[in-house]
Design an enzyme around this catalytic site. Structure first.
Site, PDB file in Angstrom:
ATOM      1  N   PRO A  24      35.582  16.963  33.036  1.00  0.00           N
ATOM      2  CA  PRO A  24      35.961  15.534  33.529  1.00  0.00           C
ATOM      3  C   PRO A  24      35.123  14.666  32.822  1.00  0.00           C
ATOM      4  CG  PRO A  24      34.893  17.029  35.406  1.00  0.00           C
ATOM      5  CD  PRO A  24      34.909  17.874  34.269  1.00  0.00           C
ATOM      6  N   GLY A  47      29.117  15.619  28.752  1.00  0.00           N
ATOM      7  CA  GLY A  47      29.466  15.614  27.260  1.00  0.00           C
ATOM      8  C   GLY A  47      30.812  15.784  26.948  1.00  0.00           C
ATOM      9  N   SER A 106      33.216  13.895  25.868  1.00  0.00           N
ATOM     10  CA  SER A 106      33.526  13.245  24.556  1.00  0.00           C
ATOM     11  C   SER A 106      33.069  13.777  23.479  1.00  0.00           C
ATOM     12  CB  SER A 106      33.139  11.676  24.497  1.00  0.00           C
ATOM     13  OG  SER A 106      31.871  11.463  24.573  1.00  0.00           O
ATOM     14  N   ALA A 107      31.855  14.383  23.282  1.00  0.00           N
ATOM     15  CA  ALA A 107      31.291  15.331  22.319  1.00  0.00           C
ATOM     16  C   ALA A 107      32.197  16.640  22.038  1.00  0.00           C
ATOM     17  CB  ALA A 107      30.044  15.649  22.649  1.00  0.00           C
ATOM     18  N   ALA A 108      32.315  16.966  23.501  1.00  0.00           N
ATOM     19  CA  ALA A 108      33.320  18.359  23.729  1.00  0.00           C
ATOM     20  C   ALA A 108      34.648  18.120  22.953  1.00  0.00           C
ATOM     21  CB  ALA A 108      33.217  19.015  24.927  1.00  0.00           C
ATOM     22  N   ASP A 128      24.373  15.450  22.914  1.00  0.00           N
ATOM     23  CA  ASP A 128      25.488  15.819  23.364  1.00  0.00           C
ATOM     24  C   ASP A 128      26.308  16.537  22.181  1.00  0.00           C
ATOM     25  OD1 ASP A 128      25.233  14.702  25.569  1.00  0.00           O
ATOM     26  OD2 ASP A 128      27.166  13.405  25.731  1.00  0.00           O
TER      27      ASP A 128
END
Ligand code: PMV
Length: 318
Positions: free
Chosen positions: A104, A110, A112-114, A155
């Site tokens: 979500p 995290g 956006s980093a993922a 992140d």
């Protein structure tokens, strides 16, 4: 992160992360401890073909997320593709990138980093390039700057490393733990605001320097001592430090009523410790429990108190 590469198609996989101690204080060069959440994974697939850039992510299908969050996720995904292509020095006539799975967005997990990490690796692999740890980190950070302005880098590592990490001053090291603690992440269902929260802490520090520095120093000491608790398996001590870290984050002004509700509910149901996790002002909290029975009762209590989802950090779910 695992990847495959065959004939113009390649994939990259990342996961969510949860900060167990030290968010916000980490922005000022202090240590933080984060665990991977393997039950929440993202898979990116890059495929050469078609014309132009075509990016499809789960976030492109608006359902329950706010429009502005979805627009940011879309921008991040496209930035991840273009920055990786630029880094590789290639200009394809066409590339299709799709991301499946779901972390979500804007919940302190995290996301956006993922997304950036999975896309960067898939795109590099489709050109036969395996990114080094440093290259991957720099690419994720270049995308994270779009989302967070000045991300600490936590992140970028925590969503790609397979085990818990100790993060300090831009450097991530594997963290030795005696045994995997039972951690539960609960989602308030409310969008968090990391950059706004980071800005608030900075402004509070500008107006009340010594008081805020004392809180940040205490958070730093809690993280350092928690590293010892994890190494020796002293979960009661770890839980107390999580509770104190939450109080510090509340004093810094980054908590929110739904987070307080879930933190209280989990403690009343027997959690050893509980705190908000990530940027705050919404998003998720994390609770530490000491048995399967406690896991069950704390999960139920948090759901009854309004949690939209509860995920176990310590279990790998395919
Ligand atoms: O909300 P998240 O998952 O992006 O976590 C942010 C953690 C902070 O310490 C608040 C900011 C940072 O850059 O480390």
């Amino acid at each position: 992160m695992q990847e495959t590469s065959t004939n113009g198609v390649a994939t990259g996989t990342t996961h969510a992360k949860v900060i167990v101690l030290g968010e916000h204080s980490v922005v000022y060069g202090n240590p933080a401890i984060a665990f991977p959440v393997h039950s929440l994974q993202l898979h990116a697939e890059a495929r050469l073909g078609g014309t132009g850039l075509n990016v499809v992510t789960p976030f492109h299908e608006p359902r329950e997320e706010r429009e502005e969050t979805l627009a940011l996720e879309r921008q991040l995904s496209e930035t991840a593709v273009t920055n990786t292509l630029e880094f590789l020095g290639v200009r394809p006539t066409g590339i299709e990138v799709s991301v499946t799975g779901m972390i979500p967005p804007a919940r302190g997990l995290g996301s956006s980093a993922a997304v950036a990490g999975a896309i960067a690796q898939a795109v590099a692999r489709v050109y036969g390039r395996e990114l080094t740890r440093d290259e991957r980190f720099e690419l994720v950070q270049s995308v994270e700057r779009v989302a967070h302005g000045t991300p600490s880098g936590l992140d970028a590592y925590a969503t790609t490393e397979q085990g818990p990490i100790w993060f300090e001053r831009g450097v991530a090291k594997p963290l030795r733990v005696l045994s995997q603690p039972r951690l539960l992440v609960a989602d308030t269902g409310i969008v968090g605001h990391t950059s706004e929260a980071v800005r608030r802490v900075r402004e509070l520090r500008e107006s009340s320097r010594s008081a805020v520095d004392a809180l940040l120093d205490e958070a730093a000491q809690l993280a350092a001592d928690a590293g010892h608790d994890l190494a020796t398996g002293d979960l009661v001590a770890l839980g107390l430090k999580m509770n104190r870290n939450h109080a510090i984050l509340s004093e810094l002004g980054v908590s929110a009523d739904p987070l307080e509700t879930l933190v209280s509910a989990s403690r009343q149901a027997g959690a050893l410790g509980a705190k908000l996790t990530g940027g705050g002002l919404g998003g998720c909290m994390v609770a530490l429990v000491d048995s399967e029975a406690a896991e069950q009762s704390v999960s139920e209590a948090m759901l009854a108190a309004g949690a939209k989802h509860v995920w176990p950090v310590h279990k790998e779910i395919a």
